[in-house]
Design a protein around this motif. Sequence first.
Motif, mmCIF file in Angstrom:
data_model
loop_
_atom_site.group_PDB
_atom_site.id
_atom_site.type_symbol
_atom_site.label_atom_id
_atom_site.label_comp_id
_atom_site.label_asym_id
_atom_site.label_seq_id
_atom_site.Cartn_x
_atom_site.Cartn_y
_atom_site.Cartn_z
ATOM 1 N N ASP A 14 -6.558 8.058 0.903
ATOM 2 C CA ASP A 14 -5.131 7.824 0.726
ATOM 3 C C ASP A 14 -4.463 8.969 -0.017
ATOM 4 O OD1 ASP A 14 -4.785 5.179 1.957
ATOM 5 O OD2 ASP A 14 -6.203 4.557 0.431
ATOM 6 N N LEU B 118 1.219 3.998 -2.952
ATOM 7 C CA LEU B 118 0.824 5.375 -2.639
ATOM 8 C C LEU B 118 1.969 6.350 -2.917
ATOM 9 C CD1 LEU B 118 -1.144 7.469 -1.496
ATOM 10 C CD2 LEU B 118 -0.389 6.799 0.801
ATOM 11 N N HIS C 270 0.841 -1.199 0.000
ATOM 12 C CA HIS C 270 0.000 0.000 0.000
ATOM 13 C C HIS C 270 0.878 1.252 0.000
ATOM 14 C CE1 HIS C 270 -2.361 3.176 1.985
ATOM 15 N NE2 HIS C 270 -3.451 2.541 1.630
#
Length: 194
Positions: A88, A51, A47
């Motif tokens: 995010d 990101l 993740h």
Amino acid sequence: MTQPKAKPRAKLTNADYIAMTPPENSGPRYQLINGELVQMAGASLRHQIFLGGIYLQMARQVEYLQIGLVLFAPYDVHIDLFNTYQPDLLFVSNARQSILESRGITGAPDLVMEILSESTRRRDFNEKLPVYAANGVREVWIVNLEDATISVYSTGEHGATLVGEFTANDMLTSEVMAGVAIELGPIFARAANA
């Protein structure tokens, strides 16, 4: 003999959320979802790598084009009275800069991105996506790291409509960020190798 009915729990508001999560709080992160304080699980390495990669490409292009500002979590988005999210990634155009505050945004960013995980998948689709659409977020990106896809939703008076699905073979473009094109292959590859 009948059982007494339990009192319904009062919904929390953004003001409650702010009081319960002071800036100096170094503990767990929370979101306010439909009036309920929800603790967020820590992000996986995949993740974070994904990101970081998408943020770098997006932020460089947005800055070069001078069309707005790109931010990443944790940064509160007070989307309505009972919902404060930490997407995010988000983009705020120059036209909407007035919604930026020191502790978060009050109102709708132009674009938000949510990276799915097992703990967030249901809420991201069933609860957050309709709230983003109802409150003026113009575009929502839902990232599925397992399938290496990004589903792009455009929002309007009829809710959120899927307008495209991008894979590792594509350049991700956006109606909201004219001139920005993100090469997805290297980002998905780095995340997959984590």
